[in-house]
Design a protein around this motif. Structure first.
Motif, PDB file in Angstrom:
ATOM      1  N   ARG A 257      -3.068   6.799   1.171  1.00  0.00           N
ATOM      2  CA  ARG A 257      -1.662   7.523   0.866  1.00  0.00           C
ATOM      3  C   ARG A 257      -2.101   8.447  -0.029  1.00  0.00           C
ATOM      4  N   PHE A 258      -2.335   9.709   0.310  1.00  0.00           N
ATOM      5  CA  PHE A 258      -2.706  10.966  -0.402  1.00  0.00           C
ATOM      6  C   PHE A 258      -1.873  11.931  -1.044  1.00  0.00           C
ATOM      7  N   SER A 259      -0.677  11.932  -0.574  1.00  0.00           N
ATOM      8  CA  SER A 259       0.427  12.707  -0.861  1.00  0.00           C
ATOM      9  C   SER A 259       0.541  12.832  -2.426  1.00  0.00           C
ATOM     10  N   PRO A 260       0.273  13.900  -3.206  1.00  0.00           N
ATOM     11  CA  PRO A 260       0.502  14.102  -4.519  1.00  0.00           C
ATOM     12  C   PRO A 260       1.701  13.637  -5.120  1.00  0.00           C
ATOM     13  N   TYR A 261       2.769  13.951  -4.421  1.00  0.00           N
ATOM     14  CA  TYR A 261       4.208  14.108  -4.563  1.00  0.00           C
ATOM     15  C   TYR A 261       4.679  12.437  -4.585  1.00  0.00           C
ATOM     16  N   CYS A 262       3.879  11.758  -3.574  1.00  0.00           N
ATOM     17  CA  CYS A 262       4.375  10.195  -3.526  1.00  0.00           C
ATOM     18  C   CYS A 262       3.683   9.599  -4.764  1.00  0.00           C
ATOM     19  N   TRP A 263       2.665   9.959  -5.090  1.00  0.00           N
ATOM     20  CA  TRP A 263       1.991   9.379  -6.064  1.00  0.00           C
ATOM     21  C   TRP A 263       2.747   9.508  -7.564  1.00  0.00           C
ATOM     22  N   ARG A 264       3.345  10.397  -7.416  1.00  0.00           N
ATOM     23  CA  ARG A 264       4.267  10.638  -8.760  1.00  0.00           C
ATOM     24  C   ARG A 264       5.232   9.737  -8.827  1.00  0.00           C
ATOM     25  N   SER A 265       5.761   9.414  -7.894  1.00  0.00           N
ATOM     26  CA  SER A 265       6.989   8.201  -7.771  1.00  0.00           C
ATOM     27  C   SER A 265       6.391   6.735  -7.707  1.00  0.00           C
ATOM     28  N   ARG A 266       5.188   6.692  -7.129  1.00  0.00           N
ATOM     29  CA  ARG A 266       4.342   5.468  -7.237  1.00  0.00           C
ATOM     30  C   ARG A 266       4.072   4.997  -8.933  1.00  0.00           C
ATOM     31  N   MET A 267       3.729   6.048  -9.509  1.00  0.00           N
ATOM     32  CA  MET A 267       3.421   5.999 -10.732  1.00  0.00           C
ATOM     33  C   MET A 267       4.510   5.608 -11.630  1.00  0.00           C
TER      34      MET A 267
ATOM     35  N   ALA B 186       8.689  -2.789  -5.943  1.00  0.00           N
ATOM     36  CA  ALA B 186       8.973  -1.886  -4.697  1.00  0.00           C
ATOM     37  C   ALA B 186       8.226  -2.246  -3.459  1.00  0.00           C
ATOM     38  N   VAL B 187       8.812  -1.838  -2.204  1.00  0.00           N
ATOM     39  CA  VAL B 187       8.107  -2.080  -1.157  1.00  0.00           C
ATOM     40  C   VAL B 187       7.941  -0.705  -0.656  1.00  0.00           C
ATOM     41  N   PHE B 188       6.590  -0.305  -0.293  1.00  0.00           N
ATOM     42  CA  PHE B 188       6.057   0.693   0.105  1.00  0.00           C
ATOM     43  C   PHE B 188       5.997   1.008   1.413  1.00  0.00           C
ATOM     44  N   GLU B 189       6.887   1.852   1.830  1.00  0.00           N
ATOM     45  CA  GLU B 189       6.830   2.019   3.438  1.00  0.00           C
ATOM     46  C   GLU B 189       6.216   3.302   3.885  1.00  0.00           C
ATOM     47  N   PRO B 190       5.133   2.984   4.793  1.00  0.00           N
ATOM     48  CA  PRO B 190       4.259   4.212   5.414  1.00  0.00           C
ATOM     49  C   PRO B 190       5.056   5.318   6.109  1.00  0.00           C
ATOM     50  N   VAL B 191       4.894   6.399   6.110  1.00  0.00           N
ATOM     51  CA  VAL B 191       5.484   7.355   6.973  1.00  0.00           C
ATOM     52  C   VAL B 191       4.530   8.409   7.447  1.00  0.00           C
ATOM     53  N   LEU B 192       4.313   8.477   8.954  1.00  0.00           N
ATOM     54  CA  LEU B 192       3.227   9.675   9.431  1.00  0.00           C
ATOM     55  C   LEU B 192       3.933  10.955   9.318  1.00  0.00           C
ATOM     56  N   PHE B 193       3.334  11.912   9.182  1.00  0.00           N
ATOM     57  CA  PHE B 193       3.732  13.322   9.421  1.00  0.00           C
ATOM     58  C   PHE B 193       4.717  13.351  10.528  1.00  0.00           C
ATOM     59  N   SER B 194       4.277  12.782  11.671  1.00  0.00           N
ATOM     60  CA  SER B 194       4.978  12.951  12.982  1.00  0.00           C
ATOM     61  C   SER B 194       6.197  11.846  13.236  1.00  0.00           C
ATOM     62  N   GLN B 195       6.148  11.042  12.150  1.00  0.00           N
ATOM     63  CA  GLN B 195       7.571  10.012  12.070  1.00  0.00           C
ATOM     64  C   GLN B 195       8.534  10.550  11.533  1.00  0.00           C
ATOM     65  N   LYS B 196       9.369  11.521  11.903  1.00  0.00           N
ATOM     66  CA  LYS B 196      10.298  11.893  11.198  1.00  0.00           C
ATOM     67  C   LYS B 196      11.570  11.129  11.394  1.00  0.00           C
ATOM     68  N   GLU B 197      11.680  10.553  12.779  1.00  0.00           N
ATOM     69  CA  GLU B 197      12.772   9.818  12.917  1.00  0.00           C
ATOM     70  C   GLU B 197      12.913   8.509  11.978  1.00  0.00           C
ATOM     71  N   LYS B 198      11.708   8.288  11.566  1.00  0.00           N
ATOM     72  CA  LYS B 198      11.783   7.063  10.677  1.00  0.00           C
ATOM     73  C   LYS B 198      12.570   7.410   9.165  1.00  0.00           C
ATOM     74  N   ILE B 199      12.570   8.646   8.805  1.00  0.00           N
ATOM     75  CA  ILE B 199      13.440   9.059   7.664  1.00  0.00           C
ATOM     76  C   ILE B 199      14.648   9.786   7.769  1.00  0.00           C
ATOM     77  N   GLU B 200      14.963   9.911   9.123  1.00  0.00           N
ATOM     78  CA  GLU B 200      16.256  10.638   9.467  1.00  0.00           C
ATOM     79  C   GLU B 200      17.228  10.259   8.741  1.00  0.00           C
ATOM     80  N   PHE B 201      17.324   9.020   8.331  1.00  0.00           N
ATOM     81  CA  PHE B 201      18.601   8.542   7.474  1.00  0.00           C
ATOM     82  C   PHE B 201      18.850   9.370   6.133  1.00  0.00           C
ATOM     83  N   SER B 202      17.672  10.035   5.808  1.00  0.00           N
ATOM     84  CA  SER B 202      17.687  10.761   4.464  1.00  0.00           C
ATOM     85  C   SER B 202      18.346  12.146   4.721  1.00  0.00           C
ATOM     86  N   ASN B 203      18.591  12.505   5.925  1.00  0.00           N
ATOM     87  CA  ASN B 203      19.114  13.690   6.307  1.00  0.00           C
ATOM     88  C   ASN B 203      18.230  15.133   5.852  1.00  0.00           C
TER      89      ASN B 203
END
Lengths: 224, 224
Positions: free
Chosen positions: B15-25, B34-51
């Motif tokens: 988990r290397f995203s600097p922005y995700c680390w901010r939220s984790r901290m 919290a439950v941490f849900e991993p998303v690959l760069f190529s898994q855009k469909e997984k976060i489609e709900f966020s528009n």
């Protein structure tokens, strides 16, 4: 006995020191009356009582406080019934970080860009010799050489100011909807440039330009 | 229903995203599970709900909050009985200014310096194609060319960090004696570099090195 602020005096009584402006604005913010005592670069004997050689110096009854940051903290700690300069302890720490950012990144770029203007338009005639000699010794080169890449330095400065442009698009002042000490820190540098350099250094439009106008109006409205 | 944080997933579940680390901290600071849900760069469909297409995304009951700054504000505003991430309103505004400084000045220097390392050691194999194509389009050049002046960029980065060195000589954390969101903003960049780049990017000693150690210990001690 009133508060006295010893501040740098330039050509035609110009007060151009960015650090003295910080203290001047801090007093204004607090609504505290003060006597402003001008000091030339060459009048070190006038501030010998402070056991150091730099202005601003604040004298309040028997207290002698040197250095703009210490002056701001002194005023906020000793005049708690007047409007706060910082906010809570975290805000004060973050303002100190901002103070370091201006001192270490912004101010050196600015000083380098406008040093020959400061010499010509800012420094009093009787100080010119002292100023040139001391600065050329510090920089290890002539003032003219030190400022010879001015256009490039201004570009670097404007690039370094980008985070400021961003926050000032979100809100009217650096720490929210009204001026705080963080604004005065940067405003000192703006006044330094405006008073000594005929060229445009800080952007005149956009979010920074609008903030400069707001700060200038705030100062005019509140000074006696 | 527990809070879910969607965060970027890299090679070997890194988990290397600097922005995700901010939220984790931020969640850690608040003491929120919290439950941490991993998303690959190529898994855009997984976060489609966020528009939109970027992580981190925080889901809390029916609330969907995108962008690390908005997530921090949401957590502080909606969990007021838990330790504050910012302090007062002025401290929050100054933290936002700090956030812009890291995003606009620090992060681009860092990303440029370590982009080929991020590609090699950070990005998951199944994302490499997507990552190279999208980044090379954004930068207008190959990743290798983009990172070709890495040593120079690291020097610029370390120069830009000087105000941080100064404040961390005065106090243990950026906003005082205990960690605040300002620390997490920068710590995200530190983790990004530590997790993806085998070279030393942030100083290992001095005031910044000691702060990195304090932050690392703070994280280890508080995570479940």
């Amino acid at each position: 006995m009133s508060i006295i602020l010893y501040e740098l005096q330039g050509k035609n009584d110009l007060r151009f020191s960015p650090y003295c402006w910080r203290s001047r604005m801090a007093l204004l913010h607090k609504g505290l009356d003060a006597v402003f005592e001008p000091v030339l670069f060459s009048q070190k004997e006038k501030i010998e009582f402070s056991n150091q050689t730099l202005v601003p110096i604040l004298c309040d009854a028997s207290q002698i406080i040197c250095d703009s940051w210490s002056i701001a903290c002194y005023l906020d700690d000793n005049y708690k019934d007047y409007p706060t300069l910082f906010g809570d302890q975290k805000a004060r720490s973050l303002t100190k970080q901002f103070n370091y950012w201006v001192d270490i990144i912004i101010h050196p770029l600015l000083a380098k860009a406008i040093m020959t203007d400061v010499f010509e338009y800012g420094v009093a005639d009787q100080d010119k010799n002292y100023f040139r000699k001391s600065r050329e010794k510090r920089f290890g080169m002539s003032l003219e050489k030190f400022s010879s890449r001015s256009q490039e330095d201004i570009k670097h400065l404007q690039n370094a100011l980008k985070p400021l442009s961003a926050i000032l698009r979100d809100q009217a002042f650096i720490a929210g909807n009204s001026p705080s000490y963080a604004d005065y820190i940067l405003f000192g540098s703006v006044k330094f440039a405006l008073l000594t350099c005929p060229r445009v250094i800080f952007p005149r439009d956009g979010s920074i330009g609008e903030w400069v106008n707001r700060m200038t109006n705030y100062y005019s409205k509140n000074e006696d």
